[in-house]
Structure formats: C-alpha cells, structure tokens
Design an enzyme around this catalytic site. Structure first.
Site, PDB file in Angstrom:
ATOM      1  N   ASP A 170       0.855  -1.171   0.000  1.00 45.70           N
ATOM      2  CA  ASP A 170       0.000   0.000   0.000  1.00 45.70           C
ATOM      3  C   ASP A 170       0.901   1.233   0.000  1.00 45.70           C
ATOM      4  O   ASP A 170       1.835   1.315   0.793  1.00 45.70           O
ATOM      5  CB  ASP A 170      -0.896  -0.014   1.241  1.00 45.70           C
ATOM      6  CG  ASP A 170      -1.829   1.176   1.284  1.00 45.70           C
ATOM      7  OD1 ASP A 170      -2.425   1.494   0.247  1.00 45.70           O
ATOM      8  OD2 ASP A 170      -1.959   1.789   2.357  1.00 45.70           O
ATOM      9  N   THR A 226       0.384   4.635   0.651  1.00 42.92           N
ATOM     10  CA  THR A 226       0.291   5.494   1.828  1.00 42.92           C
ATOM     11  C   THR A 226       0.463   4.662   3.085  1.00 42.92           C
ATOM     12  O   THR A 226      -0.268   3.713   3.313  1.00 42.92           O
ATOM     13  CB  THR A 226      -1.066   6.222   1.862  1.00 42.92           C
ATOM     14  OG1 THR A 226      -1.253   6.921   0.632  1.00 42.92           O
ATOM     15  CG2 THR A 226      -1.117   7.196   3.019  1.00 42.92           C
ATOM     16  N   ASP A 265      -2.450   0.052   6.004  1.00 45.00           N
ATOM     17  CA  ASP A 265      -2.667   0.778   7.251  1.00 45.00           C
ATOM     18  C   ASP A 265      -4.104   1.261   7.401  1.00 45.00           C
ATOM     19  O   ASP A 265      -4.479   1.731   8.459  1.00 45.00           O
ATOM     20  CB  ASP A 265      -1.720   1.982   7.353  1.00 45.00           C
ATOM     21  CG  ASP A 265      -2.001   3.037   6.288  1.00 45.00           C
ATOM     22  OD1 ASP A 265      -2.692   2.712   5.296  1.00 45.00           O
ATOM     23  OD2 ASP A 265      -1.535   4.176   6.445  1.00 45.00           O
TER      24      ASP A 265
END
Length: 822
Positions: A315, A317, A566
């Site tokens: 991912d 970010t 996250d």
C-alpha cells in the site's frame, strides 16, 4: 452518564430525539454496540489444542504404561502438557487481539436530544440520533448530513484515497471516517453491527489460521503414522504376549505388564513428539526476537510465511510514504511579479483558520513568512477545489487545482498545461496560484460572498508542487526484495500516474520504469485478472474489494502473497493474503487482522522478518530429519519384531534417553542457529529423502544385533537379567547410530556444530556411568565379549549408514524411472 454540551455549536431549532424515544430504541437494541467475540471461544481453543491426533496417541500410550505400574517408562507423556500449553497460549493471544478489534476510537460524542446538546459515550448513540460531527472526530456511526458548516472528511481509511471529501446536506457519511475541518449535524442511520465499519470488522474478525508448511508436513507425518501405528501396536502386543508365554501365562504371572511396555516402546518411537514441541518453541522464540525489532507477531506460524512469499503487495500510503504531505517548490509563471511576492500571496491564501493538509504543508514549508491580514477570504473546499483571499493591499489571489482554475480557458495556456502534466508525471501534487488578468483589487470584506464564482479571466502566476513524504528506508528495502526474487507491486487508491511516479522514485522495478494501470480498467473475472497482473507493477484507483480480488488472483497463479496496509480499506485484503502486514500507525482493525504489525511503522523491518522466517524454515527442515529418522527406524524395528517374534529390543525409557541426547536437545540448539538459506518448495519430500536411508540403516543394524546377540553371547531372553543386558547392548547400538545421524544433520562440523555432536555423545557415555541415571534408564555398559560385539555392530552400522546414504539417490532415481515407464 450524559452531560450537557451546549457551548461551541451553531444554533439549530431541531430538537432531536426525546428521552423516551432513546430508551425505546435502546430496548429495541438499536444502539451503537457491536458484537465483540471472535468465531472461536475459549472452550474451542482449548478443545482444538488438547484433542489433537498427536496428543491422543501419546496420551493413550502414557496411560497404558501407567496402568502397568512402570511409571519410569511414561516420562515421554510430559511433552503433551508442554506442547498443549504453548498452543493454547498462542491462540488465546490471537483471540484477545481479535476480540479487541475495533475500527472506531472509543470516545465521547455530542448528540442533540430534547432540544439540548448532550455528551454521550460512543456506545450510547442510538439510531435516529442527531449527531454533531466536529473537526477531529472519528465518525462513530453511519449518518446522513442534515446541516453542514464546511465539513470535510478524511475517508482514506475506508477508500484508500489520500484526499479530503466535502459533504453537503443529504450526503451519507460512514463510520470510520475522520472530520478534518468544519462541522455538521447528521442523523444516525445505522449503528453497531449494521454500520459500515462494523460490517468490515465482522468480515475481518473471522479466525484464519496461518498456513504453515512445517505444520502441514508434520501433520502429514502424523496421519501416515496413525495408519501404521494402530495395526502395528496390536501386532506388537500380540507378539510380546507370545514372548512371555502367551496371553494366559502373561495374565497369570503379571508378565503382561512388561509385554505392554515393550509394545509401547515401538509405538512411542514412531511418533515425532519432540518435533511438534520444537516447532512451537521455535515459532515462539522467533516471535520474541522479532519483538525486539519492533515487529509484533500475532500468529506464531507467520514467521515462516514471509520466507515463502514471492509476491508482495504494498500500500503506497503508510508503507512507501508515511501519509504526510511535504511542500516542494514554487514555480513562477509571471515575469512581472517577483517570486517573493508570489510566496507571500501563497502564504496568505493558505493561512485559513483551519487549513487542510496541503495548506498546513505549505505554511510549514514557508515558515520564514508571516501571513498578512486578509480583507476577505473564501476557504478551500474540496468540492470547489480552490480557495481565494483578498490581501491587505486589496489584491485578489486564487489558489487551487490548475484544471479547475483554468476550466473556462481550456487550451488557452498550452505551455502551462504541459508544465502541469510534466510535474504530475513526476509524482507531484500540482496546485496553482492565479489572479484575474490585470490584477484588480477590492476592499470589500464580503467580496467572496457576493462573488463566489471563479472569474473567467484568471492568469496563472505560479505552480506549487507538493509531494507525499517517502519513507527514508523504502528504496533500500525494495532493492533488497528485488535481489531476493520477490515481486513487489504498489496498490493504491490514488491516481495511477502519481503512484507510478513515486514507485519510480523508490526504484520499485529497478532500472525499468514501472508499468502502471488504472484499477477501473481491471477485469472482474479472477482468471482474467490474474493474467493482467503478471504485467502490472502499479495499480491506482483501487477499491477495497479489488484489493481482496487482486490477492485472490495472485493465489490463482500459485503465488504466496504478503500485503502491507494501514487503512480499514486494507483489512479484507490483509485477511485474504497469506501474510498480512500492518503498520504501527494503522487503523485498529487493520492491525488486529494482520499477522505481523510493524510497531514503529518502519518498512525496513521486513528484511529482518524474512531472515527470521528463513532461519525457522531452513533449521526446522534440518532438525525435522532427525525426528523422522526415529519414526522410520521405530516402524521398521517394530515390523521386524512382529515378523520374527522376539522381545522388543529396548524400553520406552531407553528411547527417551537416546532421543533426548541425539535428537531433542541437539535439535533445539540447531534450530536456533543462524541460517539465511532461501526457502525452496518441497520441505516434506526433502525431509523424507534424508530420513529413509538413515532410518533404514539404523533399523537393519539394531535388528541384526537383536537377532544375533543371543547366539553370540549365549543369552537366554527368558531370564530377566539376560533380557536386560541384551536390551542395553541394543540401546547402545541405537545410540551410536543416533550420534551418526546427528553428525549428518549438524554438518559442517568445522565449527561449534562439531563440538555440539561431541558434547552430546560424551553426555550419553557419562550418563551411563552415573549409577542413579543408569538405574533409572535401565542402562548397563557392556564388558568383555558384549563390549566387543557392541563395538562391532556400531562399526558395521556406520558402514551401512554410509552405503545407504550414498546409494539412496541412485535407488530413488531407478525406482522413479521404473514407475514412469509403467
């Protein structure tokens, strides 16, 4: 307890629910409380760890031995307690983590009831409540906006897109979003288990056991041995009864006890009980070591999984970038205005009362300038994508997305358009500072209220570039994974071009430019998706359900998939992956469903995790051969005993003594040794290939000794003293063969490994010289002819071992060719 919270909120004539309505809704269960149990109860966890095939076999054997009164031969049963305790403790930890799973931060909120604003806890909100959503609040339940006062929400935890969203009356907002600016009054439409966040949580909470090659291999061995153990055990009991005069004589004289113990010796030897325990211990110790490197292992088997991973989905970010926006530079476009004036204008337009993330980044990047006084201001809105200010000189400045500010002049500024495109392709977030042509000014405080629309004659004055802050360790870590043959892909909800540019900066694909694709163009069919993914390195505009589908598609191609994330939008994909890895600053749901949590959110810890996984896999493969050799020779010796009708050549306590010194304890040290060998599929096949020749050689020499010693030494096995001496010699020969097997496993010996083998060989001899130990384990050192025979059989066993190990590959190839021709 509710408290009054009337200050700090706009006036409204909406009364909200009455106290009676709230109580009625609570009675109906329409309150913001979610189910907090996992799919496995405490009873299920204990049952699944206690009532295992391994425990059943060992417990039965232990009880049978205890019934005979020979408690010294039942010490092998202690392994059940230790192994079960480790298993229960591990899964209770996982249960505790999952039970605590909550996407929403537990805090107090303000609702409007009986015409007043009241502060209530998260779980006291009911369906239909009028809820105040303020800047900084995490939306606790799904709701519909009634009145808004510039509310902007960060929905990245739900959608994966790192931008704020402006909402208007009538819009639906979902639990798990965070208000970054403004305020709104919203009516709650779904609470508790029916809310969006709780729906994701429920899916994520389903317990999923991590797949382990080690455990699967061990379970396969246990299943095969179960098929062998039961008939062999019955045959052994029958044979041993005959050696003491038959069933009637055995029952009448009590000799049945010794016959049963002898049969159990064969059964216990066939079960690699120490391997199960050592695997659990090795996983636990690896988890402890990783914890020292700020890596939380939530399921112990996870430490081996990353050693097998060949596809890593990242991912953007929170993994490659830390989610923060950084001001990069100001690129002047107007030659008639000095750069310093443009910088001051940019600071003035960003200096809102509650600037968004981009505004804060620009203000931080220009800390040397103080904002001037604004005559009039129109705050930034993600719906408009622009803001404006009239400074103290009265000059008007507009700030926002270039394509929005110049929308009415499409094609009028080709050079500017090209520069914007070039900067965007390099991964920058591009914004524009503009002013009406001629730079008119105003001194009207309400100018933007009366003129809220963009003028059609804006002139671009400067381009402002911002970027996401790339983690310092990202490039180095990705380079390491490339060298290890792990295919990394970046999956993000952001623009594909922006993500691709960031992937280029961190060297995702080395010298080659990464291939990017918009996830909206991905096929829905899983097989077709799997084919497309083989040629894609970067995916943008990915939806949460697509992340899960991507993992499933990679599985279809046979890949072992790890995924980092996250946000709440990552939780289902992390659950689907073979190994889910959450950052320490991730949403609670994401951390709870992940098998690994990088507590300090440092991507650079992943190589440490891989190294630890490789150590576990390589060393456990090494020591598994030790245990399986015992299984092989025990089964073959039992078969030889059944076919020839002799007493069993050693006691359960003998195999406990020999196993502890040549298998169990040395294996513990070997399992903890450094080992960086890359994982190769075929764990069980390689272990069997090692165990068969060594096990066959050991069984043949022990049986040869058992058959020959009575004639060579003139022993009468019907006499207890001769039977004891015979078993001691057989046990010593078996010990010598165990040392030879340990020598093979411990190679290379030009290190501490050679010393390890010598120490345990010496321990076996020294133990037999200690009277108390010798009595407990029924070991007597041979003398005279018995000693000579023991040495002869030990040397013959060494020669047979060499021949078996060297000849096995050729035999295996020949058998394979014959089987193939048939």
């Amino acid at each position: 307890m509710s408290t009054t919270a009337d200050t700090g909120f706009p006036e409204t004539d909406r009364p909200g629910l009455s106290s009676q309505e709230v109580e009625r809704l609570k009675d109906q269960g329409l309150v913001n409380v979610s189910q907090d149990q996992t799919s496995r109860s405490l009873g299920q966890i204990i049952r699944d760890n206690v009532f295992t095939l391994f425990n059943g076999i060992i417990l039965t054997a232990m009880v049978v031995v205890l019934l005979t009164g020979q408690w010294k031969d039942a010490v092998f049963g202690l392994i059940i307690i230790i192994n079960t305790g480790i298993g229960v403790a591990t899964e209770l930890k996982a249960k505790h983590t999952l039970d605590g799973l909550s996407i929403l931060v537990a805090s107090d909120y303000t609702v409007r009831r009986d015409g007043r604003n009241l502060t209530v806890p998260h779980d006291a909100i009911v369906k239909g409540d009028l809820l105040w959503i303020r800047s900084g609040d995490q939306v606790p339940a799904d709701a519909q906006i009634i009145d808004t006062y510039g509310l902007e929400l960060d929905e990245s935890m739900l959608t994966g897109e790192s931008r704020t969203v402006k909402h208007k009356p009538g819009d639906q907002v979902y639990s798990g979003s965070t208000a970054v600016s403004g305020m709104a009054l919203a009516q709650v439409t779904a609470v508790g288990a029916d809310s969006y966040a709780a729906t994701l949580t429920a899916k994520a909470k389903v317990y999923k056991k991590v797949r382990s090659d080690l455990n699967e291999g061990i379970n396969t061995i246990l299943k095969v041995m179960t098929v062998v153990v039961i008939p062999l055990c019955l045959l052994l009991i029958f044979t041993q009864m005959r050696t003491v005069g038959g069933f009637q004589t055995a029952l009448a004289t009590g000799a049945w006890r010794q016959a049963v113990v002898s049969a159990v010796a064969g059964v216990v030897g066939m079960i690699p009980e120490g391997l199960v325990l050592l695997t659990s211990l090795n996983f636990a110790l690896a988890a402890i070591r990783l914890a020292r490197h700020q890596t939380l292992v939530q399921q112990m088997e996870s430490v081996e999984t990353l050693a097998r991973v060949d596809a890593l989905n990242l991912d953007k970010t929170g993994t490659i970038t830390d989610g923060g926006i950084v001001y990069d530079d100001l690129h002047p476009l107007a030659e008639d205005l000095p750069a310093q004036q443009l910088r001051q204008a940019l600071v003035d337009v960003c200096a809102e009362e509650s600037p968004n993330a981009t505004g804060r980044a620009i203000l931080k990047g220009m800390e040397d300038l103080r904002p001037g006084r604004a005559v009039s201001r129109l705050p930034f809105s993600s719906a408009r994508k622009w803001s404006a200010v009239a400074d103290q000189s009265g000059r008007i400045w507009y700030f926002g997305a270039p394509e929005v500010l110049l929308a009415s002049q499409a094609g009028s500024w080709p050079q500017v358009d090209q520069q914007v495109a070039d900067l965007a392709d390099r991964g920058y977030r591009v914004l524009m500072l503009a002013a009406p042509d001629g730079y008119p000014s105003t001194d009207q405080p309400d100018y933007f209220t009366s003129s809220p629309d963009l003028p059609g004659n804006l002139k671009p004055l400067a381009l402002i570039t911002c970027s996401e802050h790339i983690r310092d360790d990202a490039a180095e870590t990705l380079a390491w994974f490339r060298q290890q043959g792990v295919r990394c892909r970046v999956i993000s909800g952001d623009n594909p071009a922006t993500v691709a540019a960031i992937a280029t900066k961190v060297g995702l694909t080395g010298d080659r430019a990464p291939r990017a694709m918009d996830a909206r163009q991905l096929p829905e069919d899983t097989a077709a998706l799997a084919d497309v993914l083989e040629d894609v390195d970067v995916l943008g505009r990915v939806l949460p359900d697509q992340k899960k589908a991507i993992v499933q598609a990679l599985h279809l191609k046979g890949h072992t998939v790890a995924m980092t994330g996250d946000g709440v939008n990552d939780s289902l994909a992390l659950k689907e992956a073979d190994l889910g890895i959450a950052m320490g600053n991730a949403a609670a749901a994401t951390k709870a469903v992940a098998q690994l949590v990088l507590v300090d959110s440092r991507f650079s810890h992943l190589p440490d995790v891989v190294a630890r996984g490789r150590q576990v896999m390589a060393n456990m493969e090494r020591v598994a051969g030790l245990f399986l050799v015992k299984t092989v020779y025990s089964a073959l010796i039992s078969l030889g005993v059944v076919l020839t009708g002799i007493p069993f050549p050693y006691l359960p306590r003998h195999i406990t003594y020999i196993g502890a010194l040549t298998i169990g304890t040395p294996a513990f040290f070997l399992a903890l040794a450094p080992n960086t060998r890359r994982y190769r599929p075929g764990f069980l096949k390689r272990v069997v290939a090692f165990a068969l020749p060594s096990g066959i050689a050991t069984a043949l020499i022990v049986l040869a000794a058992a058959w020959s010693l009575p004639g060579l030494l003139g022993l009468d096995l019907a006499r207890p003293a001769d039977l004891g001496r015979w078993r001691s010699v057989c046990a010593i020969v078996l010990f010598c063969m165990g040392v030879l097997v340990l020598t093979q496993v411990a190679r290379p010996l030009r290190s501490w490994r050679g010393l390890l083998v010598l120490c345990f060989a010496a321990a076996g001899v020294i133990g037999a010289l200690i009277p108390m130990v010798a009595r407990f384990f029924a070991i007597s050192l041979p003398t005279g002819p018995a000693l000579a025979a023991t040495v002869a059989f030990a040397l013959a066993g060494a020669l047979l071992m060499v021949l078996a190990v060297l000849g096995y590959p050729a035999c295996a190839r020949y058998i394979g060719q014959v089987t193939h021709r048939r």
